[in-house]
Design an enzyme around this catalytic site. Structure first.
Site, PDB file in Angstrom:
ATOM      1  N   LYS A  57       0.833  -1.206   0.000  1.00 20.87           N
ATOM      2  CA  LYS A  57       0.000   0.000   0.000  1.00 20.87           C
ATOM      3  C   LYS A  57       0.867   1.256   0.000  1.00 20.87           C
ATOM      4  O   LYS A  57       0.500   2.285  -0.581  1.00 20.87           O
ATOM      5  CB  LYS A  57      -0.966   0.013   1.188  1.00 20.87           C
ATOM      6  CG  LYS A  57      -2.311  -0.592   0.868  1.00 20.87           C
ATOM      7  CD  LYS A  57      -2.313  -2.083   0.802  1.00 20.87           C
ATOM      8  CE  LYS A  57      -2.599  -2.765  -0.465  1.00 20.87           C
ATOM      9  NZ  LYS A  57      -2.470  -4.233  -0.399  1.00 20.87           N
ATOM     10  N   GLY A 189      -4.479 -12.219  -9.669  1.00 23.89           N
ATOM     11  CA  GLY A 189      -5.152 -12.139  -8.366  1.00 23.89           C
ATOM     12  C   GLY A 189      -4.864 -10.766  -7.767  1.00 23.89           C
ATOM     13  O   GLY A 189      -4.260  -9.898  -8.424  1.00 23.89           O
ATOM     14  N   ILE A 191      -2.725  -9.755  -5.565  1.00 28.29           N
ATOM     15  CA  ILE A 191      -1.311  -9.385  -5.453  1.00 28.29           C
ATOM     16  C   ILE A 191      -0.725  -9.033  -6.824  1.00 28.29           C
ATOM     17  O   ILE A 191      -0.053  -8.013  -6.982  1.00 28.29           O
ATOM     18  CB  ILE A 191      -0.528 -10.520  -4.750  1.00 28.29           C
ATOM     19  CG1 ILE A 191      -1.016 -10.659  -3.297  1.00 28.29           C
ATOM     20  CG2 ILE A 191       0.979 -10.270  -4.797  1.00 28.29           C
ATOM     21  CD1 ILE A 191      -0.433 -11.838  -2.534  1.00 28.29           C
ATOM     22  N   VAL A 244       0.991 -19.927 -18.461  1.00 29.73           N
ATOM     23  CA  VAL A 244       2.451 -19.852 -18.624  1.00 29.73           C
ATOM     24  C   VAL A 244       3.053 -21.256 -18.566  1.00 29.73           C
ATOM     25  O   VAL A 244       2.766 -22.029 -17.647  1.00 29.73           O
ATOM     26  CB  VAL A 244       3.070 -18.941 -17.539  1.00 29.73           C
ATOM     27  CG1 VAL A 244       4.590 -18.973 -17.607  1.00 29.73           C
ATOM     28  CG2 VAL A 244       2.560 -17.513 -17.699  1.00 29.73           C
ATOM     29  N   ALA A 275       3.099 -14.255  -9.294  1.00 29.55           N
ATOM     30  CA  ALA A 275       2.083 -13.944  -8.259  1.00 29.55           C
ATOM     31  C   ALA A 275       0.932 -14.931  -8.419  1.00 29.55           C
ATOM     32  O   ALA A 275      -0.191 -14.557  -8.744  1.00 29.55           O
ATOM     33  CB  ALA A 275       1.608 -12.502  -8.416  1.00 29.55           C
ATOM     34  N   HIS A 450     -23.744  14.879   2.855  1.00 30.85           N
ATOM     35  CA  HIS A 450     -23.533  15.355   1.488  1.00 30.85           C
ATOM     36  C   HIS A 450     -22.477  16.460   1.492  1.00 30.85           C
ATOM     37  O   HIS A 450     -22.504  17.298   2.376  1.00 30.85           O
ATOM     38  CB  HIS A 450     -24.836  15.911   0.917  1.00 30.85           C
ATOM     39  CG  HIS A 450     -24.658  16.528  -0.428  1.00 30.85           C
ATOM     40  ND1 HIS A 450     -24.518  15.770  -1.573  1.00 30.85           N
ATOM     41  CD2 HIS A 450     -24.554  17.827  -0.816  1.00 30.85           C
ATOM     42  CE1 HIS A 450     -24.345  16.582  -2.605  1.00 30.85           C
ATOM     43  NE2 HIS A 450     -24.367  17.830  -2.175  1.00 30.85           N
TER      44      HIS A 450
HETATM   45  P1  FAD Z   1       1.769 -14.146   8.291  1.00 29.25           P
HETATM   46  O1  FAD Z   1       1.519 -12.706   8.155  1.00 29.25           O
HETATM   47  O2  FAD Z   1       2.355 -14.871   7.123  1.00 29.25           O
HETATM   48  O3  FAD Z   1       2.693 -14.324   9.582  1.00 29.25           O
HETATM   49  C1  FAD Z   1       3.191 -15.561   9.978  1.00 29.25           C
HETATM   50  C2  FAD Z   1       4.370 -15.319  10.896  1.00 29.25           C
HETATM   51  O4  FAD Z   1       4.758 -16.573  11.457  1.00 29.25           O
HETATM   52  C3  FAD Z   1       5.611 -14.767  10.209  1.00 29.25           C
HETATM   53  O5  FAD Z   1       6.087 -13.653  10.915  1.00 29.25           O
HETATM   54  C4  FAD Z   1       6.627 -15.917  10.268  1.00 29.25           C
HETATM   55  O6  FAD Z   1       7.950 -15.449  10.454  1.00 29.25           O
HETATM   56  C5  FAD Z   1       6.162 -16.656  11.514  1.00 29.25           C
HETATM   57  N1  FAD Z   1       6.516 -18.084  11.520  1.00 29.25           N
HETATM   58  C6  FAD Z   1       6.217 -19.021  10.604  1.00 29.25           C
HETATM   59  N2  FAD Z   1       6.663 -20.240  10.996  1.00 29.25           N
HETATM   60  C7  FAD Z   1       7.257 -20.052  12.187  1.00 29.25           C
HETATM   61  C8  FAD Z   1       7.893 -20.914  13.103  1.00 29.25           C
HETATM   62  N3  FAD Z   1       7.979 -22.240  12.895  1.00 29.25           N
HETATM   63  N4  FAD Z   1       8.423 -20.375  14.224  1.00 29.25           N
HETATM   64  C9  FAD Z   1       8.320 -19.042  14.476  1.00 29.25           C
HETATM   65  N5  FAD Z   1       7.709 -18.182  13.661  1.00 29.25           N
HETATM   66  C10 FAD Z   1       7.177 -18.677  12.532  1.00 29.25           C
HETATM   67  N6  FAD Z   1      -4.143  -9.070   3.071  1.00 29.25           N
HETATM   68  C11 FAD Z   1      -5.083  -8.141   3.327  1.00 29.25           C
HETATM   69  O7  FAD Z   1      -5.994  -8.400   4.109  1.00 29.25           O
HETATM   70  N7  FAD Z   1      -5.035  -6.916   2.726  1.00 29.25           N
HETATM   71  C12 FAD Z   1      -4.067  -6.571   1.857  1.00 29.25           C
HETATM   72  O8  FAD Z   1      -4.053  -5.465   1.329  1.00 29.25           O
HETATM   73  C13 FAD Z   1      -3.057  -7.533   1.574  1.00 29.25           C
HETATM   74  N8  FAD Z   1      -2.055  -7.238   0.722  1.00 29.25           N
HETATM   75  C14 FAD Z   1      -1.061  -8.146   0.527  1.00 29.25           C
HETATM   76  C15 FAD Z   1      -0.032  -7.812  -0.342  1.00 29.25           C
HETATM   77  C16 FAD Z   1       1.003  -8.700  -0.570  1.00 29.25           C
HETATM   78  C17 FAD Z   1       2.123  -8.321  -1.508  1.00 29.25           C
HETATM   79  C18 FAD Z   1       0.997  -9.960   0.098  1.00 29.25           C
HETATM   80  C19 FAD Z   1       2.131 -10.932  -0.115  1.00 29.25           C
HETATM   81  C20 FAD Z   1      -0.025 -10.310   0.958  1.00 29.25           C
HETATM   82  C21 FAD Z   1      -1.075  -9.407   1.172  1.00 29.25           C
HETATM   83  N9  FAD Z   1      -2.141  -9.709   2.010  1.00 29.25           N
HETATM   84  C22 FAD Z   1      -3.132  -8.794   2.222  1.00 29.25           C
HETATM   85  C23 FAD Z   1      -2.246 -11.023   2.689  1.00 29.25           C
HETATM   86  C24 FAD Z   1      -1.798 -10.896   4.144  1.00 29.25           C
HETATM   87  O9  FAD Z   1      -0.478 -10.425   4.182  1.00 29.25           O
HETATM   88  C25 FAD Z   1      -1.906 -12.246   4.830  1.00 29.25           C
HETATM   89  O10 FAD Z   1      -3.231 -12.726   4.691  1.00 29.25           O
HETATM   90  C26 FAD Z   1      -1.588 -12.126   6.306  1.00 29.25           C
HETATM   91  O11 FAD Z   1      -0.292 -11.635   6.506  1.00 29.25           O
HETATM   92  C27 FAD Z   1      -1.719 -13.494   6.996  1.00 29.25           C
HETATM   93  O12 FAD Z   1      -1.488 -13.323   8.340  1.00 29.25           O
HETATM   94  P2  FAD Z   1      -0.961 -14.508   9.274  1.00 29.25           P
HETATM   95  O13 FAD Z   1      -0.747 -13.904  10.602  1.00 29.25           O
HETATM   96  O14 FAD Z   1      -1.856 -15.668   9.130  1.00 29.25           O
HETATM   97  O15 FAD Z   1       0.444 -14.954   8.661  1.00 29.25           O
HETATM   98  P1  AMP Z   2      -4.454 -15.510  -6.238  1.00 31.52           P
HETATM   99  O1  AMP Z   2      -4.403 -16.955  -5.800  1.00 31.52           O
HETATM  100  O2  AMP Z   2      -5.795 -14.863  -6.073  1.00 31.52           O
HETATM  101  O3  AMP Z   2      -3.318 -14.684  -5.705  1.00 31.52           O
HETATM  102  O4  AMP Z   2      -4.237 -15.533  -7.812  1.00 31.52           O
HETATM  103  C1  AMP Z   2      -3.202 -16.217  -8.470  1.00 31.52           C
HETATM  104  C2  AMP Z   2      -3.588 -16.351  -9.931  1.00 31.52           C
HETATM  105  O5  AMP Z   2      -2.492 -16.923 -10.660  1.00 31.52           O
HETATM  106  C3  AMP Z   2      -4.780 -17.277 -10.158  1.00 31.52           C
HETATM  107  O6  AMP Z   2      -5.815 -16.535 -10.762  1.00 31.52           O
HETATM  108  C4  AMP Z   2      -4.246 -18.364 -11.102  1.00 31.52           C
HETATM  109  O7  AMP Z   2      -5.190 -18.722 -12.082  1.00 31.52           O
HETATM  110  C5  AMP Z   2      -3.020 -17.708 -11.740  1.00 31.52           C
HETATM  111  N1  AMP Z   2      -2.020 -18.676 -12.219  1.00 31.52           N
HETATM  112  C6  AMP Z   2      -1.514 -19.744 -11.555  1.00 31.52           C
HETATM  113  N2  AMP Z   2      -0.614 -20.438 -12.323  1.00 31.52           N
HETATM  114  C7  AMP Z   2      -0.558 -19.786 -13.528  1.00 31.52           C
HETATM  115  C8  AMP Z   2       0.167 -19.995 -14.759  1.00 31.52           C
HETATM  116  N3  AMP Z   2       1.035 -21.011 -14.941  1.00 31.52           N
HETATM  117  N4  AMP Z   2      -0.029 -19.121 -15.783  1.00 31.52           N
HETATM  118  C9  AMP Z   2      -0.884 -18.070 -15.631  1.00 31.52           C
HETATM  119  N5  AMP Z   2      -1.605 -17.837 -14.515  1.00 31.52           N
HETATM  120  C10 AMP Z   2      -1.450 -18.667 -13.464  1.00 31.52           C
END
Ligand code: FAD
Ligand code: AMP
Length: 471
Positions: A57, A189, A191, A244, A275, A450
């Site tokens: 963001k 998707g 991301i 792909v 992604a 408004h």
């Molecule tokens: P995580 O955030 O993955 O945290 C897991 C933690 O566990 C990590 O810190 C890791 O180090 C720790 N861990 C793992 N295994 C171990 C272990 N064995 N011992 C100790 N520590 C461990 N979601 C949204 O809702 N809004 C968004 O705008 C959004 N944007 C995103 C953009 C990107 C580029 C990405 C990649 C993700 C985005 N997401 C978004 C998804 C969101 O980040 C995840 O859904 C969320 O972080 C999941 O939270 P979690 O706590 O389940 O796991």
């Molecule tokens: P999300 O799971 O919402 O983050 O989206 C990932 C997207 O990647 C999905 O819509 C999949 O259909 C797409 N995807 C996965 N593998 C491939 C591939 N080999 N070529 C093109 N798109 C893909």
């Protein structure tokens, strides 16, 4: 005797929120996390804060400002001669945002007297957790209850192996040190779209390759079609039905082969972002050895209320699947903590909002028309275009619409779908309405200030009954 009432494994938005709520409720709480910064310091907040929601963001915001100044400022009478981008400064700002927020969580842990334990956790028998710190030191902790919140990591596909140079995952794409001239993205998707938008607004020529034939298959069809048109207008080349099959690196560029209905195609890019979704992270946890069920897709299996197959061990957030969204994991964390002290908290899985931070944004909650048709529910729709909103016009951002779907018999709101400016904020009104089982008439009778963008929701609610005022 146990060392703690609760040990939370993982300090992402699921784990850190669970830990804070446990501590608020009077439980002695420890939270283990292995995430380290480049210089070897613990960095709380998991994927979301370090390489997910927040840095994406921050870059979306910076790139949006640049794009606005370049394309739209003149219309507002603002001249921007000599406009340029300093990617290093942009990345430094993003890093600072992340640092401030991750430190903030460390502060919240201190305030709530949560013991933070740096290291990788492995589950032992009898609710013991062995933690191996980065320096190799090991300690064994025991708890009455364990909450697993180990999250997820980027999924990979063998046809496009990550090399962290030219072929990157979402983490690499958040750290580019210059704007790639030609950028490929596999996966449309949330991301893939968000990262594609960041670099496209900064000047990359972006091609997104998506295997599925439909754009944003989970979203409302009219919203998806409007978003697809808008993104195309902004210069994103969206190739649907493009599977792909290979990505090879040579001469500092990537040749991506993909199959679409016309046959084998090739795309040459300077960087390629993979992604294609995220996969659950149970690495090193050895959860299966303790009897915890893990399904064939690698997610920890839970029954209602996030209980795993082992009594007293819970799992929340991305590692159990469902919508892989930060707020879903956080609310599961709150629910588990509260149930541990006997409260009857429940998760509202039906009203989890979805947001995709394109420009304008896409957001929805509840059912789509397609889902309702499939289950034979009769419904009515009210649709209001932002082009008819005074506030959207004053902003100069009139694309998109609000669509409210209500039960034809009861008028209860079943789904709200928004494509438009500030959809991420507007959707909360719909979530509240659905949480309180509101009718479209309730929304229509609610006075909206408004001029606000939220008037578009009001009008769409009026539209369910065919009595919109401004359209
Ligand atoms: P995580 O955030 O993955 O945290 C897991 C933690 O566990 C990590 O810190 C890791 O180090 C720790 N861990 C793992 N295994 C171990 C272990 N064995 N011992 C100790 N520590 C461990 N979601 C949204 O809702 N809004 C968004 O705008 C959004 N944007 C995103 C953009 C990107 C580029 C990405 C990649 C993700 C985005 N997401 C978004 C998804 C969101 O980040 C995840 O859904 C969320 O972080 C999941 O939270 P979690 O706590 O389940 O796991
Ligand atoms: P999300 O799971 O919402 O983050 O989206 C990932 C997207 O990647 C999905 O819509 C999949 O259909 C797409 N995807 C996965 N593998 C491939 C591939 N080999 N070529 C093109 N798109 C893909």
């Amino acid at each position: 005797m146990a060392d703690y009432n609760v040990i939370v494994i993982g300090a992402g938005p699921a784990g850190y929120v669970a830990a804070i709520r446990c501590a608020q409720l009077g439980m002695t709480t420890a939270c283990v996390d292995k995430w380290l910064t480049h210089d070897g310091k613990p960095s709380l907040g998991g994927t979301c804060l370090n390489v997910g929601c927040i840095p994406s963001k921050a870059l979306l915001d910076s790139s949006h400002r640049y794009y606005f100044l370049q394309k739209h400022a003149a219309l507002h009478g603002i001249q921007c001669e000599g406009l340029s981008i300093d990617v290093t400064a942009m990345q430094a700002r993003k890093d600072e945002v992340v640092k401030t927020l991750t430190k903030g969580i460390a502060g919240l842990f201190k305030k709530n007297k949560i013991t933070f334990v740096e290291g990788t956790a492995r589950l032992g028998d009898n609710k013991q957790v062995e933690v191996t710190a980065h320096d190799g030191n090991t300690k064994i902790l025991a708890a009455d209850n364990i909450i697993i919140a180990t999250g997820s990591v980027p999924a990979q596909i063998p046809v496009a192996p990550i090399d962290d140079e030219l072929i990157v995952d979402s983490t690499g794409a958040l750290a580019f040190d210059s704007v790639p001239k030609r950028l490929g993205v596999i996966g449309a998707g949330a991301i893939g779209l968000e990262l594609g938008c960041v670099w496209s607004r900064l000047g990359s020529q972006v091609t997104i390759l998506e295997a599925l034939p439909d754009f944003m298959a989970m979203a409302d069809r009219k919203i998806a079609a409007a978003a697809q048109r808008e993104l195309k207008k902004q210069g994103l080349d969206l190739q649907l039905g493009a599977n792909v099959t290979a990505a090879t690196v040579a001469n500092n560029e990537v040749t991506v082969s993909y199959q679409n209905k016309k046959g084998e195609q090739q795309l040459v890019v300077d960087k390629l972002i993979v992604a294609v979704g995220r996969k659950p992270n149970v690495e090193g946890l050895e959860a299966d050895k303790t009897g915890i069920q893990i399904n064939e897709r690698g997610f920890i299996e839970v029954e209602g209320h996030c209980q795993t197959s082992m009594l007293g061990i819970y799992a929340i957030g991305d590692v159990i699947g469902g919508p892989m969204l930060a707020h879903k994991g956080s609310e599961e964390g709150v629910m588990v903590a509260e149930r541990l002290v006997g409260q009857k908290s429940e998760m509202s899985y039906e009203t989890i909002p979805w947001v995709i931070y394109t420009s304008p944004e896409i957001a929805w909650v509840g059912k789509t028309e397609e889902q309702l048709k499939a289950t034979g529910v009769e419904y009515k729709v009210g649709q209001f275009p932002f082009a008819a909103s005074g506030r959207a016009r004053a902003h100069g951002d009139t694309s998109g619409m609000v669509r409210i779907i209500a039960d034809a018999q009861t008028d209860r709101v079943l789904g709200v779908h928004i494509f438009g400016i500030s959809a991420s904020e507007l959707i909360t009104e719909a979530v509240v309405a659905m949480e309180f089982e509101s009718s479209a008439e309730d929304l229509a009778r609610t006075i909206h200030a408004h001029p606000t963008l939220s008037e578009a929701l009001h009008e769409a609610a009026l539209g369910v009954d065919g009595r919109m005022i401004h359209a």
